[in-house]
Design an enzyme around this catalytic site. Structure first.
Site, short mmCIF file in Angstrom:
data_model
loop_
_atom_site.label_atom_id
_atom_site.label_comp_id
_atom_site.label_asym_id
_atom_site.label_seq_id
_atom_site.Cartn_x
_atom_site.Cartn_y
_atom_site.Cartn_z
CG HIS A 173 -0.04 2.12 -9.30
ND1 HIS A 173 -0.26 1.70 -7.99
CD2 HIS A 173 -1.03 2.83 -9.62
CE1 HIS A 173 -1.50 2.14 -7.75
NE2 HIS A 173 -1.92 2.70 -8.48
CG LEU A 213 9.46 -17.38 -4.03
CD1 LEU A 213 8.92 -17.20 -2.60
CD2 LEU A 213 10.11 -15.78 -4.25
CG ASP A 250 -2.21 1.00 1.27
OD1 ASP A 250 -2.36 1.23 -0.17
OD2 ASP A 250 -2.60 1.17 2.01
C1 IPE Z 1 -5.70 -2.72 -0.42
O1 IPE Z 1 -5.18 -1.42 -0.60
C2 IPE Z 1 -5.45 -3.58 -1.73
C3 IPE Z 1 -4.12 -3.58 -2.37
C4 IPE Z 1 -3.05 -3.41 -1.68
C5 IPE Z 1 -4.35 -4.41 -3.59
P1 IPE Z 1 -6.14 -0.38 -0.85
O2 IPE Z 1 -5.48 0.90 -0.75
O3 IPE Z 1 -7.11 -0.70 -1.96
O4 IPE Z 1 -6.92 -0.28 0.57
P2 IPE Z 1 -7.93 0.75 1.39
O5 IPE Z 1 -8.93 1.07 0.53
O6 IPE Z 1 -7.03 1.98 1.74
O7 IPE Z 1 -8.37 -0.12 2.45
C1 IPE Z 2 -1.31 0.08 -3.35
O1 IPE Z 2 -1.30 1.80 -3.46
C2 IPE Z 2 -1.57 -0.43 -4.54
C3 IPE Z 2 -2.94 -0.84 -4.92
C4 IPE Z 2 -4.20 -0.76 -4.34
C5 IPE Z 2 -3.34 -1.50 -6.66
P1 IPE Z 2 -2.33 2.60 -3.70
O2 IPE Z 2 -2.73 2.83 -4.93
O3 IPE Z 2 -3.35 1.93 -2.54
O4 IPE Z 2 -1.84 3.88 -2.90
P2 IPE Z 2 -2.31 4.82 -1.83
O5 IPE Z 2 -2.64 3.93 -0.73
O6 IPE Z 2 -3.49 5.54 -2.76
O7 IPE Z 2 -1.33 5.72 -1.59
MG MG Z 3 -4.08 2.38 -0.75
#
Ligand code: IPE
Ligand code: IPE
Ligand code: MG
Length: 254
Positions: A46, A140, A29
């Protein structure tokens, strides 16, 4: 191989290699916030996040951790702006195509959990081809959770079992936790001993709900693109210091 194992042990003398986790799961995240902090579009984060996937896969393979499961796209992530979803799906194809040779050379198996049929065809095909190419690898198992949610997983297991009951293949009384586990998307894996979430959020966001029943949780306050091998090693160190009691008292497990 023996040489390689020796050098990694020398590199991390404070890690007990006899007590490594067998399965690490990660909620990756913070890509969007990482990019925003640099005045860049979210997708830039990303892209950078994909590099972290490479690093962490590498360290797991080097250490000899046999299962790494990464939350890459949740069922709920379809709610994001259309353009971000589309770019993410395209990025996945690119990442698989760029990395698959090296994964294969390093004896790493690409695996996926989630409702794969719900992915756009091009993404699904790249994924299936990557899994097919690496299916015999055993060092792995790298699992990407895609179009995944923990509740989805439990419901699809319940449906599969209900069908077996309906077909007279199993009696309701014979259904126990082990039998149920065998119908989850993680059927062939041990439960994760470690769940890491980066970015400083303290939630599980519908990841492996059943499977993390006794996982040790780690919330690391860095965005996923900044998460490096040293953060991962620090989690392992902390993990090895924790006492996992599984309901018992301290004296029983010493
Ligand atoms: C959780 O992250 C999903 C992934 C890492 C793929 P999100 O960024 O989507 O989660 P919330 O919405 O903040 O809970
Ligand atoms: C995690 O990073 C990747 C995915 C959920 C695909 P985020 O895209 O959720 O990044 P933040 O949480 O908005 O910073
Ligand atoms: Mg996120």
């Amino acid at each position: 191989m023996a040489e390689a194992k020796k050098s990694i042990r020398d590199k991390y003398p404070d890690i007990d290699f006899a007590k490594l986790p067998q399965h690490v799961a990660i909620i990756m995240d913070g890509n969007g916030r990482w990019a925003k902090a640099r005045g860049k579009p979210r997708i830039f984060g990303h892209r950078q996040g994909a590099k972290t996937v490479r690093r962490i896969t590498e360290i797991c393979a080097e250490l000899g951790i046999p299962y790494l499961t990464l939350y890459a796209f949740s069922t709920e992530n379809w709610r994001r702006p259309r353009e971000e979803v589309q770019t993410l799906m395209r990025l996945l194809i690119e990442a698989i195509q760029e990395e698959i040779d090296e994964l294969d050379q390093n004896d790493i198996r690409l695996n996926a959990i989630g409702d794969i049929d719900g992915l756009p065809p091009a993404t699904r095909h790249a994924l299936i081809e990557g899994m097919r190419r690496t299916r015999d690898n055993s060092r792995l198992c790298l699992t990407l959770a895609l179009n995944y949610s923990g509740r989805w997983d439990i419901v699809q297991a319940a449906k599969a079992i209900a069908k077996k009951v309906g077909d007279g293949l199993v009696a309701p009384n014979a259904i126990d936790e082990a039998y149920f586990s065998k119908h989850l998307s993680t059927a062939d894996m041990p439960d994760p001993e470690i769940l890491i979430r980066t970015s400083g959020e303290y939630r599980v966001s519908n990841f492996l709900l059943w499977q993390i029943a006794y996982a040790e949780l780690f919330f690391v306050p860095v965005y996923w693109p900044d998460f490096d091998k040293s953060h991962f090693i620090q989690v392992l160190r902390d993990f090895q210091k924790r006492e996992r009691r599984f309901g018992m008292i301290s004296e029983q497990i010493r």
